[in-house]
Structure formats: structure tokens, C-alpha cells
Design a protein around this motif. Structure first.
Motif, PDB file in Angstrom:
ATOM      1  N   ARG A  40      -2.162  -1.689  12.238  1.00 30.32           N
ATOM      2  CA  ARG A  40      -0.768  -1.912  11.822  1.00 30.32           C
ATOM      3  C   ARG A  40      -0.576  -3.378  11.606  1.00 30.32           C
ATOM      4  O   ARG A  40      -0.029  -3.817  10.569  1.00 30.32           O
ATOM      5  CB  ARG A  40       0.217  -1.643  13.223  1.00 30.32           C
ATOM      6  CG  ARG A  40       1.476  -1.734  13.138  1.00 30.32           C
ATOM      7  CD  ARG A  40       2.286  -1.637  14.323  1.00 30.32           C
ATOM      8  NE  ARG A  40       2.008  -2.722  15.397  1.00 30.32           N
ATOM      9  CZ  ARG A  40       2.284  -4.081  15.123  1.00 30.32           C
ATOM     10  NH1 ARG A  40       3.197  -4.214  14.011  1.00 30.32           N
ATOM     11  NH2 ARG A  40       1.898  -4.921  15.985  1.00 30.32           N
ATOM     12  N   GLU A  41      -1.020  -4.187  12.371  1.00 31.81           N
ATOM     13  CA  GLU A  41      -0.961  -5.554  12.248  1.00 31.81           C
ATOM     14  C   GLU A  41      -1.243  -6.255  10.886  1.00 31.81           C
ATOM     15  O   GLU A  41      -0.419  -7.034  10.470  1.00 31.81           O
ATOM     16  CB  GLU A  41      -1.870  -6.392  13.289  1.00 31.81           C
ATOM     17  CG  GLU A  41      -1.380  -7.723  13.703  1.00 31.81           C
ATOM     18  CD  GLU A  41      -2.264  -8.425  14.885  1.00 31.81           C
ATOM     19  OE1 GLU A  41      -3.083  -7.697  15.315  1.00 31.81           O
ATOM     20  OE2 GLU A  41      -2.224  -9.570  14.761  1.00 31.81           O
ATOM     21  N   HIS A  42      -2.401  -5.818  10.423  1.00 31.28           N
ATOM     22  CA  HIS A  42      -2.656  -6.285   9.221  1.00 31.28           C
ATOM     23  C   HIS A  42      -2.064  -5.727   7.793  1.00 31.28           C
ATOM     24  O   HIS A  42      -1.728  -6.237   6.937  1.00 31.28           O
ATOM     25  CB  HIS A  42      -4.292  -5.901   8.915  1.00 31.28           C
ATOM     26  CG  HIS A  42      -5.305  -6.653   9.822  1.00 31.28           C
ATOM     27  ND1 HIS A  42      -5.484  -6.690  11.082  1.00 31.28           N
ATOM     28  CD2 HIS A  42      -5.764  -7.850   9.477  1.00 31.28           C
ATOM     29  CE1 HIS A  42      -6.088  -7.592  11.478  1.00 31.28           C
ATOM     30  NE2 HIS A  42      -6.513  -8.435  10.432  1.00 31.28           N
TER      31      HIS A  42
ATOM     32  N   GLN B 124       1.902  -6.809   3.797  1.00 33.00           N
ATOM     33  CA  GLN B 124       3.206  -6.222   3.067  1.00 33.00           C
ATOM     34  C   GLN B 124       4.439  -7.436   3.297  1.00 33.00           C
ATOM     35  O   GLN B 124       4.956  -7.971   2.508  1.00 33.00           O
ATOM     36  CB  GLN B 124       3.881  -5.144   3.601  1.00 33.00           C
ATOM     37  CG  GLN B 124       2.968  -3.735   3.065  1.00 33.00           C
ATOM     38  CD  GLN B 124       3.767  -2.574   2.622  1.00 33.00           C
ATOM     39  OE1 GLN B 124       4.921  -2.432   2.776  1.00 33.00           O
ATOM     40  NE2 GLN B 124       3.050  -1.680   2.122  1.00 33.00           N
ATOM     41  N   HIS B 125       4.402  -8.177   4.467  1.00 32.20           N
ATOM     42  CA  HIS B 125       5.170  -9.399   4.704  1.00 32.20           C
ATOM     43  C   HIS B 125       4.765 -10.364   3.634  1.00 32.20           C
ATOM     44  O   HIS B 125       5.689 -11.083   3.083  1.00 32.20           O
ATOM     45  CB  HIS B 125       5.346  -9.666   5.965  1.00 32.20           C
ATOM     46  CG  HIS B 125       6.213 -10.656   6.313  1.00 32.20           C
ATOM     47  ND1 HIS B 125       5.872 -12.066   6.923  1.00 32.20           N
ATOM     48  CD2 HIS B 125       7.457 -10.811   6.718  1.00 32.20           C
ATOM     49  CE1 HIS B 125       6.739 -12.629   7.130  1.00 32.20           C
ATOM     50  NE2 HIS B 125       7.869 -11.991   6.821  1.00 32.20           N
ATOM     51  N   ASN B 126       3.698 -10.791   3.793  1.00 31.62           N
ATOM     52  CA  ASN B 126       3.153 -11.961   3.015  1.00 31.62           C
ATOM     53  C   ASN B 126       3.383 -11.835   1.538  1.00 31.62           C
ATOM     54  O   ASN B 126       3.788 -12.531   0.958  1.00 31.62           O
ATOM     55  CB  ASN B 126       1.670 -12.199   3.268  1.00 31.62           C
ATOM     56  CG  ASN B 126       1.139 -13.368   2.559  1.00 31.62           C
ATOM     57  OD1 ASN B 126       1.393 -14.633   2.711  1.00 31.62           O
ATOM     58  ND2 ASN B 126       0.237 -13.054   1.786  1.00 31.62           N
ATOM     59  N   ASN B 127       3.135 -10.598   1.054  1.00 26.97           N
ATOM     60  CA  ASN B 127       3.098 -10.340  -0.389  1.00 26.97           C
ATOM     61  C   ASN B 127       4.628 -10.345  -0.948  1.00 26.97           C
ATOM     62  O   ASN B 127       5.112 -10.650  -1.790  1.00 26.97           O
ATOM     63  CB  ASN B 127       2.296  -9.307  -0.738  1.00 26.97           C
ATOM     64  CG  ASN B 127       0.942  -9.426  -0.555  1.00 26.97           C
ATOM     65  OD1 ASN B 127       0.399 -10.425   0.013  1.00 26.97           O
ATOM     66  ND2 ASN B 127      -0.080  -8.424  -0.910  1.00 26.97           N
TER      67      ASN B 127
ATOM     68  N   SER C 208      -3.219   2.234  -0.773  1.00 25.98           N
ATOM     69  CA  SER C 208      -3.338   1.482   0.480  1.00 25.98           C
ATOM     70  C   SER C 208      -2.079   0.741   0.529  1.00 25.98           C
ATOM     71  O   SER C 208      -1.073   0.569  -0.312  1.00 25.98           O
ATOM     72  CB  SER C 208      -4.521   0.693   0.333  1.00 25.98           C
ATOM     73  OG  SER C 208      -4.256  -0.613  -0.566  1.00 25.98           O
ATOM     74  N   PHE C 209      -1.835   0.012   1.917  1.00 25.46           N
ATOM     75  CA  PHE C 209      -0.533  -0.493   2.085  1.00 25.46           C
ATOM     76  C   PHE C 209      -0.732  -1.985   1.030  1.00 25.46           C
ATOM     77  O   PHE C 209       0.237  -2.434   0.665  1.00 25.46           O
ATOM     78  CB  PHE C 209      -0.676  -0.896   3.564  1.00 25.46           C
ATOM     79  CG  PHE C 209      -0.146   0.222   4.241  1.00 25.46           C
ATOM     80  CD1 PHE C 209       0.995   0.903   3.999  1.00 25.46           C
ATOM     81  CD2 PHE C 209      -0.997   0.625   5.487  1.00 25.46           C
ATOM     82  CE1 PHE C 209       1.508   2.051   4.693  1.00 25.46           C
ATOM     83  CE2 PHE C 209      -0.540   1.878   5.868  1.00 25.46           C
ATOM     84  CZ  PHE C 209       0.688   2.496   5.622  1.00 25.46           C
ATOM     85  N   TYR C 210      -2.030  -2.269   0.984  1.00 25.51           N
ATOM     86  CA  TYR C 210      -2.064  -3.677  -0.169  1.00 25.51           C
ATOM     87  C   TYR C 210      -1.460  -3.177  -1.413  1.00 25.51           C
ATOM     88  O   TYR C 210      -0.877  -3.897  -2.112  1.00 25.51           O
ATOM     89  CB  TYR C 210      -3.332  -3.910   0.058  1.00 25.51           C
ATOM     90  CG  TYR C 210      -3.532  -4.690  -1.661  1.00 25.51           C
ATOM     91  CD1 TYR C 210      -3.202  -5.837  -1.868  1.00 25.51           C
ATOM     92  CD2 TYR C 210      -4.429  -4.000  -2.417  1.00 25.51           C
ATOM     93  CE1 TYR C 210      -3.398  -6.330  -3.147  1.00 25.51           C
ATOM     94  CE2 TYR C 210      -4.931  -4.491  -3.933  1.00 25.51           C
ATOM     95  CZ  TYR C 210      -4.196  -5.597  -3.980  1.00 25.51           C
ATOM     96  OH  TYR C 210      -4.269  -6.154  -5.465  1.00 25.51           O
ATOM     97  N   HIS C 211      -1.772  -2.037  -1.940  1.00 25.39           N
ATOM     98  CA  HIS C 211      -1.437  -1.450  -3.205  1.00 25.39           C
ATOM     99  C   HIS C 211       0.175  -1.237  -3.189  1.00 25.39           C
ATOM    100  O   HIS C 211       0.730  -1.624  -4.228  1.00 25.39           O
ATOM    101  CB  HIS C 211      -2.195  -0.306  -3.832  1.00 25.39           C
ATOM    102  CG  HIS C 211      -3.697  -0.684  -3.850  1.00 25.39           C
ATOM    103  ND1 HIS C 211      -4.518  -0.270  -3.137  1.00 25.39           N
ATOM    104  CD2 HIS C 211      -4.219  -1.228  -5.112  1.00 25.39           C
ATOM    105  CE1 HIS C 211      -5.823  -0.629  -3.673  1.00 25.39           C
ATOM    106  NE2 HIS C 211      -5.817  -1.256  -4.850  1.00 25.39           N
TER     107      HIS C 211
ATOM    108  N   GLY D  69      -9.144   5.671  10.353  1.00 24.90           N
ATOM    109  CA  GLY D  69      -9.960   5.239  11.653  1.00 24.90           C
ATOM    110  C   GLY D  69      -8.978   4.423  12.509  1.00 24.90           C
ATOM    111  O   GLY D  69      -9.445   4.392  13.558  1.00 24.90           O
ATOM    112  N   HIS D  70      -8.076   3.783  11.853  1.00 26.92           N
ATOM    113  CA  HIS D  70      -7.220   2.836  12.661  1.00 26.92           C
ATOM    114  C   HIS D  70      -6.116   3.405  13.532  1.00 26.92           C
ATOM    115  O   HIS D  70      -5.578   2.738  14.277  1.00 26.92           O
ATOM    116  CB  HIS D  70      -6.736   1.683  11.968  1.00 26.92           C
ATOM    117  CG  HIS D  70      -5.871   2.343  10.833  1.00 26.92           C
ATOM    118  ND1 HIS D  70      -6.233   2.968   9.938  1.00 26.92           N
ATOM    119  CD2 HIS D  70      -4.332   2.124  10.803  1.00 26.92           C
ATOM    120  CE1 HIS D  70      -4.966   3.449   9.176  1.00 26.92           C
ATOM    121  NE2 HIS D  70      -4.008   2.712   9.690  1.00 26.92           N
ATOM    122  N   LEU D  71      -5.904   4.605  13.228  1.00 26.83           N
ATOM    123  CA  LEU D  71      -4.916   5.078  13.973  1.00 26.83           C
ATOM    124  C   LEU D  71      -4.911   5.625  15.400  1.00 26.83           C
ATOM    125  O   LEU D  71      -6.301   6.340  15.698  1.00 26.83           O
ATOM    126  CB  LEU D  71      -4.364   6.570  13.243  1.00 26.83           C
ATOM    127  CG  LEU D  71      -3.865   6.507  11.781  1.00 26.83           C
ATOM    128  CD1 LEU D  71      -3.462   7.705  11.165  1.00 26.83           C
ATOM    129  CD2 LEU D  71      -2.666   5.885  11.777  1.00 26.83           C
TER     130      LEU D  71
END
Ligand code: NAD
Length: 384
Positions: free
Chosen positions: A109-111, A116-119, A179-182, A380-382
Motif C-alpha cells: 500500500r505504501e509504495h 500515485q502521490h509523487n506522480n 498496475s498502480f504505476y500505470h 502477494g502484498h495483500l
């Protein structure tokens, strides 16, 4: 022209700044060194040693006689962004300055929130600064082909003519990012299109494919001008990773069936596409989109190509796909806009791959083998 390159210390930003400077543009760079911080966080490093920004800039001045001023700071700091725009007075801004790894955004979640905040906020600060200081500045913004995903229809250049219940409109092409990046790039595209519509901004959104290669006409002039060569499973792009695996005698790791098809381009074409976009600005109020890629390959085809070029035995190994993506899909992308402006693509050739084998061989003692294997899983991170 006066061109400000945001993210000018990164893999693509640095060689782009050199290319623009070499083409006669007054070029400045801005960066907060977040990328060097991710290296420390993940315990990885560029395969090819890279110099600090000050040293790179001094080397360029020595080699070319041209100076590239630098602004060190964060796009999240709105006062800093406004100050730089007032001080440098750019005609064009090239915006590379985002967190750009899909796996990094999927760590947890943190990443995802960081990305999204940074971008999204960085780009919003920039849009406001442009609108308030000089809406005539042309923004060339790096998006990604991953914004579109893999729809079962042809991918157009950013816009789609839609007919619905007997009526027609021209809409932003619908996106299915992976992805959350995309997703952060999709959010940027929507914000920027809105800025064009309401404030008359002029924006070129470049939906870029996966970039390969590490050398440009400018970076080869001096070892101190080298750009990054990432190979780790978080930031490394796929062809660069396959080349390293071949040289190390390790199997090329294909995720899933390897039938996923993506758009690719050579780093020399990236820098040239940016020059072409900068020198041919979008109109006031225009949100112009180009699909910045030159060829499509499946991941398995790329692996086979590297294996065929390598002068020795190479194994290709299928790994369980850590990502959630379609294994089999249609992929047909329109990418004529940049060719229309004069791009002459460097298509993936045996010579390029041979030169990449040489770069890797010269630096192979720096490889961290563990970093090659994927650790970030889309599900995997959930926490259950
Ligand atoms: P990179 O991580 O090497 O470079 C990005 C640079 O931006 C880094 O130097 C980083 O420190 C800086 N930065 C990040 N956030 C910042 C902030 N808030 N303020 C100031 N500086 C900040 O990435 P790259 O591979 O050079 O990619 C550049 C751009 O191109 C990215 O936007 C990326 O999404 C896009 N892109 C890259 C590829 C690729 O294959 N590399 C493919 C498609 C799109």
C-alpha cells in the motif's frame, strides 16, 4: 529553444538532456534524486557505473563546450516548481520525473500511495505553475503504452471516435492499465487533457513503449556521461535483463507463457522522439498524443532473439507470472505520429544486442544475481 528536462538525472532524462543540448537547445535539468534513493532502498545499482549529476554536467561541458544548469528539488514542492519556471523561463518542458516501475508501485500500500502521490501531484503542481506563469510553455509529458493495457480492439493514438446510440464524439481512448504505476499515468493524462481544455495548455503526451539499450551518440563520447543500465526485477526493463542473463549463463526468465506482447523502442529513438516533439509543439489548447514505440514483440520472441544472437548456449525458463496480465491477447497499435514528424526508427538489430553483450561483459562483476528474480507479486502484498 529553452528546454527544461524534469527527471534529468534518470535513465532517459539524462541522455535526452544531452541530445537536446547537442541539438543547440538551451537545456536545463531538474531532479530530486529519488531514483538513486530507490536503489539504496532496494539494495540494487545500475550495472554501468553512473556519475553524480554535477560530475556528469562538468564532463558534458568539457566534451561539448555547452553548459546544462541544474535545479535540485522536488516537483511535490510547488514553491520550488514556480521558482524554477520563473528563473529558467522555458519554452518547453520535458517531464520524465515520476516513479516509473510497475513492480515498485505494487510492493504494498505504501509504495502504491507514494507512486500515485509523487506522480499525480507532481504533475498537478507543474500544470498550475505553467497555467499561472506562462500557459504558452509546451509540455512534453512521458506516459506509457501500459496505460492502454491490451484491449481487444486496435489501439489508436490517444483518441477514439466513438459512435453510441446514433451519436458520435471524439473521446480519450479508454484505458485498461495493469498496475498502480500505470494508473498514475492515466490519471496524469486525464488531468492534462483537462488543463488543455480549460486553461488552453499545450501538451504532448507520449505513450512510450518499453525502452532498451544504454548508449546514445552523446553518452558514448565519455564514460562519465553514461546513463543507467537497470537489470533488477523491479526497475530493469525486459530486454536489458535478458541480455545480462545470457552473458552470465543464467536462463532467461520469461514470465508465464511469454505470449504477452508489448511495444518497444531503442533509447536512441526515445531521445530523438523528444527532440521532434519539442521542435514541433502542440497547439494552444491541444492535448496531442503520440504512441512512442517502433516495434511490437512478445516476451518469448524477445527472449528467443537474445538467445539467437548470443554466441553460446542460452536457456529460456518460464516462471510463474508474478503479474496479473492477459497471457494471450490481441495487440495492434497505431504509431504513425512521430514517424510523420520525421522519426527514422532504429529497429532491434543483432548489432545493438551484440553491443549490449559487450557492455554487460565489461561490468559483469557488478551483477547481484539475486536481484534478477522477481519478488513483487501483484496479489502477494495483500494482507489476509
Ligand atoms: P528514471 O527513474 O530513471 O528517471 C526518473 C527521474 O525522475 C529520476 O532521476 C528521479 O529521481 C526523478 N524524479 C522522480 N520523482 C521526482 C520528483 N517528484 N521530483 C523531481 N524529480 C523526480 O526513469 P526513466 O526510465 O528515465 O523513465 C522516465 C520517464 O519515462 C518516466 O516517467 C517513465 O514512466 C517513462 N517511461 C519509461 C520507460 C522505460 O522503459 N524506461 C517506458 C515508458 C515510459
Amino acid at each position: 529553444m529553452r528546454v527544461l528536462v524534469l527527471g534529468g538525472d534518470g535513465y532517459l532524462g539524462w541522455p535526452t538532456a544531452l541530445h537536446l543540448s547537442d541539438s543547440g537547445h538551451e537545456t536545463a535539468v531538474l531532479d530530486n534524486f529519488a531514483r538513486r534513493g530507490y536503489d539504496r532502498e532496494l539494495g540494487v545499482q545500475s550495472l554501468v557505473p553512473i556519475q553524480d549529476l554535477d560530475l556528469r554536467i562538468a564532463a558534458w561541458e568539457e566534451v561539448s563546450g555547452r553548459r546544462i544548469p541544474s535545479y535540485v528539488g522536488d516537483l511535490l514542492d510547488a514553491d520550488f516548481v514556480y521558482t524554477v519556471l520563473r528563473e529558467f523561463e522555458p519554452d518547453a518542458i520535458v517531464h520524465f520525473a515520476e516513479q516509473r516501475a510497475a513492480p515498485y508501485s505494487m510492493i504494498d500500500r505504501e509504495h502504491a500511495v507514494y507512486t500515485q502521490h509523487n506522480n499525480v501531484v507532481g504533475t498537478l503542481n507543474l500544470m498550475y505553475a505553467m497555467a499561472e506563469i506562462n500557459p504558452d510553455i509546451h509540455l512534453v509529458k512521458l506516459g506509457t503504452m501500459g496505460e492502454y493495457g491490451t484491449p481487444n480492439i486496435d489501439i489508436e493514438e490517444g483518441w477514439l471516435e466513438v459512435e453510441h446510440n446514433g451519436r458520435k464524439d471524439r473521446m480519450l481512448y479508454p484505458k485498461k492499465p495493469g498496475s498502480f504505476y500505470h494508473l498514475s499515468k492515466v490519471h496524469d493524462s486525464h488531468n492534462l487533457e483537462f488543463g488543455c481544455r480549460v486553461w488552453g495548455l499545450r501538451v504532448t503526451d507520449l505513450n512510450q513503449g518499453v525502452v532498451y539499450g544504454q548508449q546514445t551518440d552523446q553518452t558514448v563520447r565519455d564514460a562519465r556521461l553514461a546513463t543507467r543500465f537497470d537489470y533488477d526485477a523491479v526497475f530493469g526493463t525486459v530486454l536489458n535483463r535478458f541480455v545480462i542473463q545470457a552473458v552470465l549463463g543464467e536462463p532467461l526468465t520469461v514470465y508465464g507463457t511469454g505470449h504477452q506482447i508489448r511495444g518497444f523502442l531503442d533509447i536512441r529513438d526515445t531521445v530523438e522522439c523528444i527532440r521532434l516533439a519539442v521542435e514541433n509543439p502542440a497547439d494552444a489548447g491541444e492535448f496531442r498524443v503520440f504512441n512512442q514505440m517502433t516495434e511490437s514483440y512478445s516476451v518469448a520472441e524477445l527472449a528467443q532473439h537474445v538467445a539467437d544472437c548470443f554466441p553460446g548456449p542460452v536457456q529460456v525458463e518460464q516462471l510463474d507470472n508474478p503479474r496479473v496480465e492477459q497471457a494471450e491477447h490481441y495487440y495492434n497499435v497505431k504509431h504513425t505520429g512521430l514517424v510523420g514528424l520525421g522519426l527514422q526508427p532504429h529497429l532491434l538489430s543483432d548489432t545493438l544486442i551484440d553491443s549490449m553483450f559487450d557492455i554487460v561483459a565489461a561490468n559483469k562483476d557488478r551483477v547481484d544475481h539475486a536481484a534478477l528474480l522477481p519478488t513483487v507479486k501483484w496479489r502477494g502484498h495483500l494482507k489476509s
